[in-house]
Design a protein around this motif. Structure first.
Motif, mmCIF file in Angstrom:
data_model
loop_
_atom_site.group_PDB
_atom_site.id
_atom_site.type_symbol
_atom_site.label_atom_id
_atom_site.label_comp_id
_atom_site.label_asym_id
_atom_site.label_seq_id
_atom_site.Cartn_x
_atom_site.Cartn_y
_atom_site.Cartn_z
ATOM 1 N N UNK A 1 0.735 -1.000 0.002
ATOM 2 C CA UNK A 1 0.042 0.264 -0.025
ATOM 3 C C UNK A 1 0.789 1.298 0.127
ATOM 4 N N UNK A 2 1.841 1.237 0.817
ATOM 5 C CA UNK A 2 2.802 2.355 1.115
ATOM 6 C C UNK A 2 3.385 2.755 -0.480
ATOM 7 N N UNK A 3 3.740 1.719 -1.113
ATOM 8 C CA UNK A 3 4.474 1.837 -2.597
ATOM 9 C C UNK A 3 3.512 2.437 -3.623
ATOM 10 N N UNK A 4 2.073 1.954 -3.506
ATOM 11 C CA UNK A 4 1.350 2.715 -4.279
ATOM 12 C C UNK A 4 1.044 4.155 -4.029
ATOM 13 N N UNK A 5 1.053 4.369 -2.735
ATOM 14 C CA UNK A 5 0.880 5.822 -2.363
ATOM 15 C C UNK A 5 2.197 6.845 -2.776
ATOM 16 N N UNK A 6 3.336 6.037 -2.589
ATOM 17 C CA UNK A 6 4.470 6.787 -3.209
ATOM 18 C C UNK A 6 4.477 6.974 -4.767
ATOM 19 N N UNK A 7 4.205 6.029 -5.262
ATOM 20 C CA UNK A 7 4.015 5.971 -6.788
ATOM 21 C C UNK A 7 2.936 7.001 -7.322
ATOM 22 N N UNK A 8 1.789 7.098 -6.628
ATOM 23 C CA UNK A 8 0.700 7.950 -6.975
ATOM 24 C C UNK A 8 1.471 9.470 -6.737
ATOM 25 N N UNK A 9 1.937 9.791 -5.759
ATOM 26 C CA UNK A 9 2.802 10.909 -5.261
ATOM 27 C C UNK A 9 3.796 11.233 -6.429
ATOM 28 N N UNK A 10 4.668 10.379 -6.835
ATOM 29 C CA UNK A 10 5.711 10.755 -7.746
ATOM 30 C C UNK A 10 5.109 11.130 -9.141
ATOM 31 N N UNK A 11 3.946 10.254 -9.694
ATOM 32 C CA UNK A 11 3.185 10.654 -10.931
ATOM 33 C C UNK A 11 2.664 12.002 -10.865
ATOM 34 N N UNK A 12 1.769 12.384 -9.645
ATOM 35 C CA UNK A 12 1.305 13.576 -9.774
ATOM 36 C C UNK A 12 2.469 14.646 -9.959
ATOM 37 N N UNK A 13 3.608 14.638 -8.918
ATOM 38 C CA UNK A 13 4.703 15.610 -8.959
ATOM 39 C C UNK A 13 5.298 15.489 -10.588
ATOM 40 N N UNK A 14 5.303 14.415 -11.218
ATOM 41 C CA UNK A 14 5.821 14.430 -12.557
ATOM 42 C C UNK A 14 5.144 15.509 -13.442
ATOM 43 N N UNK A 15 3.665 15.019 -13.155
ATOM 44 C CA UNK A 15 2.745 15.640 -14.148
ATOM 45 C C UNK A 15 2.638 17.401 -13.891
ATOM 46 N N UNK A 16 2.803 17.632 -12.500
ATOM 47 C CA UNK A 16 2.917 18.941 -12.362
ATOM 48 C C UNK A 16 4.068 19.533 -12.739
ATOM 49 N N UNK A 17 5.199 19.152 -12.400
ATOM 50 C CA UNK A 17 6.491 19.844 -13.155
ATOM 51 C C UNK A 17 6.590 19.769 -14.651
ATOM 52 N N UNK A 18 6.071 18.683 -15.387
ATOM 53 C CA UNK A 18 5.859 18.700 -16.447
ATOM 54 C C UNK A 18 5.137 19.897 -17.133
ATOM 55 N N UNK A 19 4.068 20.198 -16.667
ATOM 56 C CA UNK A 19 3.162 21.167 -16.813
ATOM 57 C C UNK A 19 3.986 22.589 -16.729
ATOM 58 N N UNK A 20 4.605 22.595 -15.679
ATOM 59 C CA UNK A 20 5.174 23.798 -15.022
ATOM 60 C C UNK A 20 6.509 24.195 -16.060
ATOM 61 N N UNK A 21 7.290 23.053 -16.099
ATOM 62 C CA UNK A 21 8.507 23.372 -16.691
ATOM 63 C C UNK A 21 8.533 22.940 -18.257
ATOM 64 N N UNK A 22 7.694 22.276 -18.706
ATOM 65 C CA UNK A 22 7.349 21.931 -20.011
ATOM 66 C C UNK A 22 6.631 22.786 -21.016
ATOM 67 N N UNK A 23 5.543 23.318 -20.148
ATOM 68 C CA UNK A 23 4.507 24.247 -21.000
ATOM 69 C C UNK A 23 4.620 25.586 -20.428
ATOM 70 N N UNK A 24 4.134 25.729 -19.142
ATOM 71 C CA UNK A 24 3.941 27.039 -18.483
ATOM 72 C C UNK A 24 5.181 28.141 -18.479
ATOM 73 N N UNK A 25 6.341 27.508 -17.870
ATOM 74 C CA UNK A 25 7.524 28.321 -18.164
ATOM 75 C C UNK A 25 7.987 28.873 -19.608
ATOM 76 N N UNK A 26 8.109 27.769 -20.547
ATOM 77 C CA UNK A 26 8.445 28.102 -21.897
ATOM 78 C C UNK A 26 7.406 29.000 -22.557
ATOM 79 N N UNK A 27 6.095 28.899 -22.313
ATOM 80 C CA UNK A 27 5.094 29.872 -22.877
ATOM 81 C C UNK A 27 5.295 31.052 -22.235
ATOM 82 N N UNK A 28 5.451 31.341 -20.958
ATOM 83 C CA UNK A 28 5.734 32.741 -20.497
ATOM 84 C C UNK A 28 6.985 33.322 -20.805
ATOM 85 N N UNK A 29 8.121 32.734 -21.030
ATOM 86 C CA UNK A 29 9.320 33.204 -21.436
ATOM 87 C C UNK A 29 9.319 33.389 -22.881
ATOM 88 N N UNK A 30 8.512 32.571 -23.724
ATOM 89 C CA UNK A 30 8.325 33.012 -25.135
ATOM 90 C C UNK A 30 7.449 34.194 -25.473
#
Length: 191
Positions: free
Chosen positions: A1-30
Motif C-alpha cells: 500500500x505504501x508503495x502505491x501511495x509513493x508511486x501516486x505522489x511521484x506521478x502527480x509531481x511528474x505531471x505538475x512539473x512537466x506542466x510547469x517546466x515543459x509548458x507554462x514556463x516556456x510559454x511565459x518566457x516566449x
C-alpha cells in the motif's frame, strides 16, 4: 500500500512539473520575449529589400575582394553551417592548425600584396562555435585598402563606415569592440 501511495505522489509531481517546466514556463518566457524583444526572439534576422539574407547571430562566407571577410569557420561540410556548429579543437602546436593558419595568411597576403601590417588574429583563427558573425575593428581596418581598390572608392569612406558601425563594449567594460560583417557588407553595397 505504501508503495502505491509513493508511486501516486511521484506521478502527480511528474505531471505538475512537466506542466510547469515543459509548458507554462516556456510559454511565459516566449511571450515576454516576443513582447519586449521581438527582433532578437525571432533570430535577429536581417532583410534587404524585403528579402531575408541572414542573421546578426550567424556568420556568412564572403570571398569576393570587394567585401569584408569574416572570421574563418571550422564547421563542416561548409563554412558557417549552423546545423554543425563546432570549433576545430586543434591546439596551437598542432601541425594541422599551423598549416591552416599559414594558408590563411598566404591568402590574405595575396589579396593585398602591398600590405605590410601584421594580420589580426581573428582573420586567421576560427571561433569556438565556427559561426562568429563579427570581427574586430583591427580586422576591418586591415581589409580597407583591398576593398577600396576592388570597389574603386576612397579608403576614407570605408573608414567612416567602420567607425559608424563599430559596436563598443557592453556597459563600457564587457567584451571587446566589434563589427558585424554582414551589416558592414550591406553598408558597403549602399555607399
Amino acid at each position: 500500500m505504501e508503495a502505491l501511495k509513493q508511486l501516486k505522489t511521484a506521478i502527480i509531481l511528474l505531471l505538475i512539473f512537466t506542466l510547469l517546466t515543459g509548458l507554462i514556463y516556456p510559454a511565459l518566457v516566449t511571450s515576454i520575449a516576443q513582447l519586449f524583444f521581438p527582433f532578437q526572439a525571432n533570430g535577429s534576422l536581417i532583410k534587404y529589400h524585403n528579402k531575408l539574407i541572414g542573421s546578426e547571430l550567424i556568420g556568412q562566407s564572403f570571398t569576393n575582394t570587394g567585401y569584408f571577410w569574416g572570421r574563418p569557420s571550422a564547421t563542416t561540410p561548409f563554412p558557417y553551417n549552423a546545423e554543425n556548429s563546432s570549433g576545430s579543437n586543434l591546439g596551437p602546436t598542432n601541425p594541422d592548425f599551423l598549416s591552416a593558419i599559414k594558408t590563411r595568411v598566404i591568402t590574405l597576403q595575396k589579396s593585398d600584396p602591398h600590405k605590410q601590417r601584421s594580420i589580426p588574429v581573428d582573420l586567421v583563427t576560427t571561433s569556438g562555435s565556427g559561426l562568429d558573425p563579427e570581427i574586430s575593428p583591427f580586422a576591418a581596418l586591415y581589409q580597407v585598402s583591398r576593398i577600396a581598390k576592388a570597389r574603386g572608392i576612397p579608403e576614407q569612406k570605408i573608414l567612416l563606415l567602420i567607425q559608424h558601425l563599430t559596436k563598443n563594449r557592453y556597459l563600457g567594460i564587457l567584451g571587446e569592440p566589434r563589427l558585424n560583417v554582414l551589416q558592414l557588407n550591406l553598408a558597403l553595397d549602399n555607399l
